[in-house]
Design a protein around this motif. Structure first.
Motif, mmCIF file in Angstrom:
data_model
loop_
_atom_site.group_PDB
_atom_site.id
_atom_site.type_symbol
_atom_site.label_atom_id
_atom_site.label_comp_id
_atom_site.label_asym_id
_atom_site.label_seq_id
_atom_site.Cartn_x
_atom_site.Cartn_y
_atom_site.Cartn_z
ATOM 1 N N THR A 97 -11.188 66.772 85.975
ATOM 2 C CA THR A 97 -11.318 66.384 87.386
ATOM 3 C C THR A 97 -10.384 65.233 87.716
ATOM 4 O O THR A 97 -9.677 65.247 88.738
ATOM 5 N N GLY A 98 -10.355 64.232 86.846
ATOM 6 C CA GLY A 98 -9.439 63.108 87.060
ATOM 7 C C GLY A 98 -7.988 63.531 87.038
ATOM 8 O O GLY A 98 -7.169 63.031 87.819
ATOM 9 N N ALA A 99 -7.652 64.484 86.154
ATOM 10 C CA ALA A 99 -6.275 64.970 86.082
ATOM 11 C C ALA A 99 -5.868 65.693 87.356
ATOM 12 O O ALA A 99 -4.746 65.509 87.858
ATOM 13 N N GLY A 140 -17.350 68.578 89.546
ATOM 14 C CA GLY A 140 -15.925 68.255 89.567
ATOM 15 C C GLY A 140 -15.226 68.790 90.795
ATOM 16 O O GLY A 140 -14.356 68.131 91.372
ATOM 17 N N GLN A 141 -15.598 69.988 91.227
ATOM 18 C CA GLN A 141 -14.964 70.567 92.413
ATOM 19 C C GLN A 141 -15.330 69.787 93.673
ATOM 20 O O GLN A 141 -14.510 69.641 94.567
ATOM 21 N N VAL A 190 -13.046 66.920 93.762
ATOM 22 C CA VAL A 190 -11.693 67.295 94.195
ATOM 23 C C VAL A 190 -11.632 67.379 95.717
ATOM 24 O O VAL A 190 -10.682 66.886 96.351
ATOM 25 N N LEU A 191 -12.647 67.988 96.353
ATOM 26 C CA LEU A 191 -12.671 68.051 97.816
ATOM 27 C C LEU A 191 -12.745 66.654 98.418
ATOM 28 O O LEU A 191 -12.083 66.355 99.421
ATOM 29 N N ALA A 192 -13.542 65.778 97.802
ATOM 30 C CA ALA A 192 -13.617 64.397 98.281
ATOM 31 C C ALA A 192 -12.270 63.697 98.148
ATOM 32 O O ALA A 192 -11.862 62.913 99.023
#
Length: 450
Positions: free
Chosen positions: A19-21, A149-150, A153-155
């Motif tokens: 997620t960080g990547a 994690g998704q 990503v949207l945030a």
């Protein structure tokens, strides 16, 4: 069978790192890939980051026990990624359509060697591959993420949009050569990290759509006594209002229409939650009425300067050129030289024409029937993804649904502009596609129950 999210049970370190990547790669792509023409250190860095991250994403797929693998999506990605390389292959004599035959005849008259490759612009292949690498890595890694994690990503996409908006506000009062203007060859405007204000508008529409969907999801699943949920609603509302307020400042007429349609769709898709509720029916009817009124007003506003609009004849000329260079097209990156050589006299002007302002026509010129086949395959995948999302329980579909709406914003804007020619928006679209595509298969952290 119902898909139950168990991502709250345990936090996987690999998922957190992935997620960080994804978020880091999106940030680098936005910082360095906001132009469709200018490539620099930022895009090179994003491409360098993308190579190991793409390999890691593939490894995560091979290492994790998935109930199903999105073969269709990954196959489409592979075909798109390999297309520029295929265009370096030699082309049999006589192939390539009327346009290529006329070009070869002109070259023979001048004593210049004829092009023996599919691509008329082989030097553009490197640039095409560099711009595709970050998006490919983002897509594959996002596909492998759990629900937690998704959501992150949207945030991150909304957060990046707010950062671009803040930079755009600062640019309005800065000189052209200011360090705040990443593209000093253009006069400062509400561009943020982009060279084109229309692409800033695309990102703001995506942010408004995601924030509106987040607000609706939080309100529908509201549980009293949870201050964290209240903070989530407040953050989403603030992001949505800031995006809507700033959007007219970009000067994008298409952006205004798209945000009205997108927010109207968010309201309409809440019907399963509100069905049977009188208050819900009133909210749905009111939201749709406001969307329709806003859309009619925006369409009327768009006609004001239609007399001076050059995009329609530009698209018509591109369509004619695509026919002349069918069935194979001129190659990725060949649009500018082909248009400069073949454009009708009525479009000869002092302005530099760098794109057709219609992605689908430009791809049909650059890759011919192959591009058309890939676009049709992508359209069928989107329909299948929408059907898969609608099969999810109402409480589980918001994540994929909002991502799909954000992706449709980019695809719709591509009818009148070229947002995905910028590596930044291409990477963001890839993240949205990865989240939307996740609805069609069982992900890690999601189990099936009867």
């Amino acid at each position: 069978m119902r898909r139950m999210d168990t991502s709250h049970v345990a936090i996987d370190a690999g998922d957190v790192a992935a997620t960080g990547a994804v978020c880091a790669l999106l940030t680098v792509a936005l910082l360095g890939g906001g132009s469709s023409q200018q490539a620099g250190l930022g895009l090179d860095l994003a491409a360098a980051m993308a190579v190991p991250l793409l390999a890691w994403g593939v490894w995560r797929w091979l290492d994790t026990a998935f109930a199903a693998v999105p073969t269709a999506w990954l196959s489409l990605l592979a075909l798109v990624a390999v297309l520029p390389l295929l265009q370096l292959l030699p082309l049999p004599a006589g192939w390539g359509g009327e346009g290529r035959r006329d070009l070869n005849a002109d070259l023979a008259t001048l004593g210049v060697a004829q092009s023996a490759r599919w691509s008329l612009a082989p030097g553009a292949v490197t640039a095409a591959m560099l711009s595709l690498l970050p998006a490919a890595a983002v897509f594959v890694l996002t596909l492998s993420l759990r629900t937690r994690g998704q959501r992150a990503v949207l945030a991150a996409v909304v957060g990046l949009a707010m950062a671009s908006l803040l930079l755009g506000v600062a640019q309005l009062g800065a000189p052209q050569e200011s360090v705040l203007n990443p593209y000093p060859q253009w006069a400062p405007a509400m561009n943020g990290f982009f060279a084109n204000p229309n692409h800033q508008a695309t990102l703001l529409v995506i942010a408004a759509t995601l924030a509106c969907a987040g607000t609706a999801h939080a309100l529908v699943n509201w549980q009293p006594g949870r201050p964290r949920r209240a903070l989530t609603v407040l953050a989403c509302v603030v992001a949505m209002l800031l995006s809507l307020t700033a959007l007219p400042l970009t000067g994008s007429r298409a952006g205004i229409v798209l945000v009205i349609l997108a927010l109207g769709m968010v309201v309409a898709l809440q019907w399963p939650h509100w069905r049977g509720s009188r208050r819900g029916r009133l909210a749905l009817a009111g939201g749709l009425a406001v969307a329709i009124a806003g859309l009619l007003t925006a369409l009327r506003w768009m006609r004001v300067d239609a007399v001076d609009e050059l995009r329609a004849p530009l698209r018509a000329a591109t369509s004619e050129l695509a026919t002349r260079f069918s069935p194979l097209g001129g190659g990725v990156g060949s649009y500018v030289p082909i248009f400069e050589q073949e454009a009708p006299r009525s479009l000869l002007m002092s302005e530099y024409v760098n794109h057709a302002h219609n992605e689908y026509l430009q791809w049909s010129l650059e890759a011919g029937f192959v591009a058309i086949a890939l676009m049709l395959a992508g359209a069928m995948l989107l329909v299948a993804t929408f059907v898969a999302i609608q099969r999810q329980p109402p409480g589980d579909r918001m994540l994929s649904q909002s991502a799909l709406l954000g992706l449709l914003v980019v695809l719709a804007h591509s009818l009148v502009d070229y947002p995905m020619r910028t590596p930044a928006l291409l990477a963001i679209a890839a993240a949205l596609a990865g989240i939307a595509a996740s609805a069609s298969f069982a992900r890690p952290g999601v189990v099936m129950s009867g």
